[in-house]
Design an enzyme around this catalytic site. Structure first.
Site, PDB file in Angstrom:
ATOM      1  N   HIS A 257       0.852  -1.421  -0.027  1.00 61.67           N
ATOM      2  CA  HIS A 257       0.033   0.057   0.005  1.00 61.67           C
ATOM      3  C   HIS A 257       0.819   1.372   0.055  1.00 61.67           C
ATOM      4  O   HIS A 257       0.286   2.636   0.035  1.00 61.67           O
ATOM      5  CB  HIS A 257      -1.018   0.175   1.276  1.00 61.67           C
ATOM      6  CG  HIS A 257      -1.996   0.927   1.061  1.00 61.67           C
ATOM      7  ND1 HIS A 257      -2.112   2.259   1.855  1.00 61.67           N
ATOM      8  CD2 HIS A 257      -3.199   1.008   0.359  1.00 61.67           C
ATOM      9  CE1 HIS A 257      -3.038   2.752   1.660  1.00 61.67           C
ATOM     10  NE2 HIS A 257      -3.903   2.036   0.755  1.00 61.67           N
ATOM     11  N   HIS A 506      -9.229  10.998  -0.185  1.00 52.72           N
ATOM     12  CA  HIS A 506      -8.504   9.818  -0.093  1.00 52.72           C
ATOM     13  C   HIS A 506      -7.128  10.052   0.951  1.00 52.72           C
ATOM     14  O   HIS A 506      -6.311   9.591   0.630  1.00 52.72           O
ATOM     15  CB  HIS A 506      -8.054   9.264  -1.321  1.00 52.72           C
ATOM     16  CG  HIS A 506      -7.456   8.155  -1.556  1.00 52.72           C
ATOM     17  ND1 HIS A 506      -6.042   7.744  -1.786  1.00 52.72           N
ATOM     18  CD2 HIS A 506      -8.075   6.921  -1.275  1.00 52.72           C
ATOM     19  CE1 HIS A 506      -5.964   6.480  -1.648  1.00 52.72           C
ATOM     20  NE2 HIS A 506      -7.120   5.909  -1.525  1.00 52.72           N
TER      21      HIS A 506
END
Length: 681
Positions: A257, A506
């Site tokens: 990630h 985000h």
């Protein structure tokens, strides 16, 4: 070659480029390998008819051949039209030759198919909505005026900027991806992300097929060996300018990630740490989503010298440790040593390395790495540290995890604290409650402050998402089964509403505000590890001052609010020692608010958002206490506790990483959060 033939070659390139941008999921990789590269003999059965926006590619090819025959007949009668050299079509800078283009096309398809398996059908549909609601954008490389100032160190001390968003006024605190990359002078781009649009990101770079010489290294997720080998095969013809790196993902590690950019220019290295994936909508091109990015420009060392790795600042050492753990090529890691990291002394690279670690490696990553960074920078605080976390993905939260994150953010040595707790439990195990020695020692405030009073988590409600420009999002993640669990800390949630109307977030930003005390309790002293007395710490940072002072810092990076992102500390019975297990790869930067800004911060929060220490008996130690706004906060914990009832306002971050959301934000007040796996009602 005649002008007519050149024109028709461009028509062919246009058709290829449009097919690359279309819906490629229908193309079977094996079929592409067995078919010839030439397009003249393709039939409607061997090539999908419909490409971008419903264009009939077979018909386009038929029309192209007809135009070619017509122009060939008329070539001696009328000359080709004169081109307007001032307007260069976008496709001339983004298309590639057929052999390599087909391979890149298949690589992009393979990546997107793999990414689709990571989320539910509902989330993928929401993401498709973000991608397809496009807006017309003048997507060109930077102008000459921008090129002229690129060699300069634009951000020599580091800066946090919001990502640009189409349709919103530019105010100087936002940045486009092209402005981050500076493609005209970019030699090598090392890029990493969880989700990719390879065709899109390559169109932003001056790679050889685009007429430049930039080389790329993509750090990508591929847990399965079969997938890794397939991705390598699909890019073997681009190996001269494109490498792939796959960080190890053993056992329970399931998510690469981290989002990191190492941008090598002739005179500088730009280190960029965004919260955004490498997708057009994450970088604002559809005007629906916002992110943040930290950037710092580091000058090249003179005379091609290399820094001594052992004398590098902590930021650089942790960065290199992380890159080594990711199995990034040695030549890239050596290249990092050609730049001066002295400007990073007052910041820290904070990371989570996927896997299970013991000893020093465990101390450098996840929650333990965050704790160490706080101590190194002399930012350790008392128990009433306030944390505000804006996240785009929320895990299965509970109070124990919140306490662990809070302790790490305070600079507590988590292993030392865990050992002390275990030892205390062993000492009194065989003693009946009546025989256990009673103590009059004051209980550390950390044990009796309600942890939920110290946290605020910013995540959008369903109503906020549906009222946004996008109206849905598959990358803003929270599960109903977690949120409705009895132990889930629902009371700490606040609605994330962007200051830029209609944008969804985000972002992953952690804000910390607290106060460093003149004299810490015995429990806190044990939790601060070595080197926290008088003198100087790592990188020459001064040890704890003699007088109380305010402390504030921000983390910007890829880590969301979950145990997967920050790791879990546990005791390894086989190894007879503590270990940290991390299921994700993450990275970010910890930035302290400068002292001068802290001295000038006079705004204080009111009673609604403050934590108040209450008295609690020894028998109740370890449980969350109730809080009352009318408690004076004084009592059994010594002087100075009452002074800690108020904390600096969020404005203290305005010059560092100004919150991109409305502050203060509304509590949920019965409203539901956005559940990414559920269809809109």
């Amino acid at each position: 070659m005649s002008a007519a033939v050149e024109s028709d070659d461009e028509d062919l390139k246009t058709a290829i480029a449009l097919s690359m941008a279309g819906n490629l999921a229908q193309i079977v990789p094996q079929r592409m390998k067995n078919e010839p590269a030439a397009t003249d003999g393709l039939t409607s059965q061997s090539m999908p008819k419909v490409g971008l926006a419903g264009i009939d590619r077979h018909a386009m090819e038929r029309d192209r051949l007809a135009r070619f025959a017509s122009r060939k007949r008329e070539g001696s009668i009328s000359p080709p039209p004169v081109r307007d050299t001032r307007k260069v079509p976008r496709l001339e800078t983004t298309t590639v030759d057929m052999p390599s283009g087909a391979r890149l096309n298949m690589f992009s398809t393979l990546v997107q198919q793999d990414q689709a398996t990571r989320k539910s059908a509902t989330a993928n549909a929401a993401n498709l909505n973000l991608k397809t609601k496009t807006v017309p954008i003048k997507d060109e490389f930077p102008t000459v005026s921008l090129k002229l100032r690129q060699p300069e160190l634009e951000y020599p001390h580091g800066i946090v900027k919001k990502t640009w968003a189409f349709g919103h006024e530019r105010t100087g605190d936002d940045i486009k991806l092209e402005e981050v990359l500076e493609p005209h002078t970019l030699r090598t781009a090392v890029l990493s992300a969880f989700q990719w649009d390879p065709d899109w990101i390559l169109s932003k770079l001056k790679i050889p097929p685009n007429g430049g010489s930039t080389k790329c290294v993509f750090i990508m997720q591929a847990k399965d060996e079969t997938l890794r080998q397939q991705m390598l095969r699909e890019t073997e013809h681009q190996r001269s300018f494109l490498r792939l790196c796959f960080p190890p993902m053993p056992g329970a590690v399931h998510c690469m990630h981290s989002k990191l950019m190492l941008l090598f220019h002739p005179t500088k290295l730009r280190v960029a740490i965004p919260t955004a994936n490498l997708l057009a909508f994450d970088w604002g091109e559809t005007g629906m989503m916002e992110n943040s990015v930290f950037l710092i420009d580091l000058p090249r060392l003179p005379n091609d010298t290399q820094a001594d790795k052992s004398t590098l600042p902590a930021f650089a050492q942790d960065l290199l440790f992380f890159l080594e753990q990711q199995a990034l090529d040695q030549d890239i890691r050596d290249g990092v040593l050609n730049f001066d990291f002295s400007a990073t002394t007052r910041m820290r690279f904070v990371h989570t390395t996927g896997g299970t670690f013991h000893g020093d490696e465990a101390a450098r990553t996840g929650l333990l790495g965050l704790s160490r960074a706080v101590r190194d920078l002399n930012l350790q605080t008392a128990a009433d540290l306030h944390l505000d976390f804006a996240a785009s993905s929320i895990g299965s939260l509970h109070d124990e995890f919140l306490r662990s994150l809070h302790s790490a953010a305070r600079g507590e040595d988590l292993i030392a604290s865990a050992e002390a707790t275990a030892q205390k439990a062993k000492t009194g195990f065989f003693q009946p409650p009546a025989a256990r020695p009673k103590t009059t020692a004051k209980v550390a405030p950390a044990a009796v402050v309600g942890i939920r009073d110290l946290f605020r988590i910013y995540f959008p409600t369903r109503a906020t998402v549906q009222a946004s420009t996008a109206q849905a999002a598959g990358t803003i993640c929270l599960s109903r089964k977690w949120y409705e669990n009895m132990s889930f800390p629902r009371s700490v949630f606040r609605d994330y509403v962007s200051v830029r109307k209609g944008l969804l977030s985000h972002n992953k930003i952690l804000y910390a505000r607290g106060r460093q005390q003149q004299q810490l309790s015995q429990g806190q002293s044990q939790g601060q590890g070595q080197g926290q007395g008088a003198g100087r710490g790592q990188d020459g940072v001064e040890a704890a001052p003699a007088r109380p002072r305010d402390v504030a810092w921000a983390y910007v990076g890829s880590a969301n609010l979950s145990e997967s992102a920050w790791g879990k500390l546990s005791f390894d019975k086989k190894a007879k020692g503590w270990k940290v297990g991390c299921r994700n790869w993450e990275c970010g930067v910890l930035l302290p608010v400068p002292e001068e800004r802290l001295r000038g911060a006079t705004a204080r929060e009111g009673k609604v958002e403050r934590a108040v220490v209450k008295k609690e008996s020894v028998e109740g130690e370890g449980e969350d206490s109730e809080t009352e706004s009318d408690d004076d906060g004084e009592g059994d914990f010594g002087e100075g506790v009452g002074e800690r009832e108020q904390v600096m306002g969020m404005e203290v971050f305005d010059g560092l990483a100004k919150p991109p959301f409305e502050c203060p934000s509304r509590e949920y007040e019965g409203r539901e959060p956005w559940y990414f796996q559920e269809r809109m009602r």
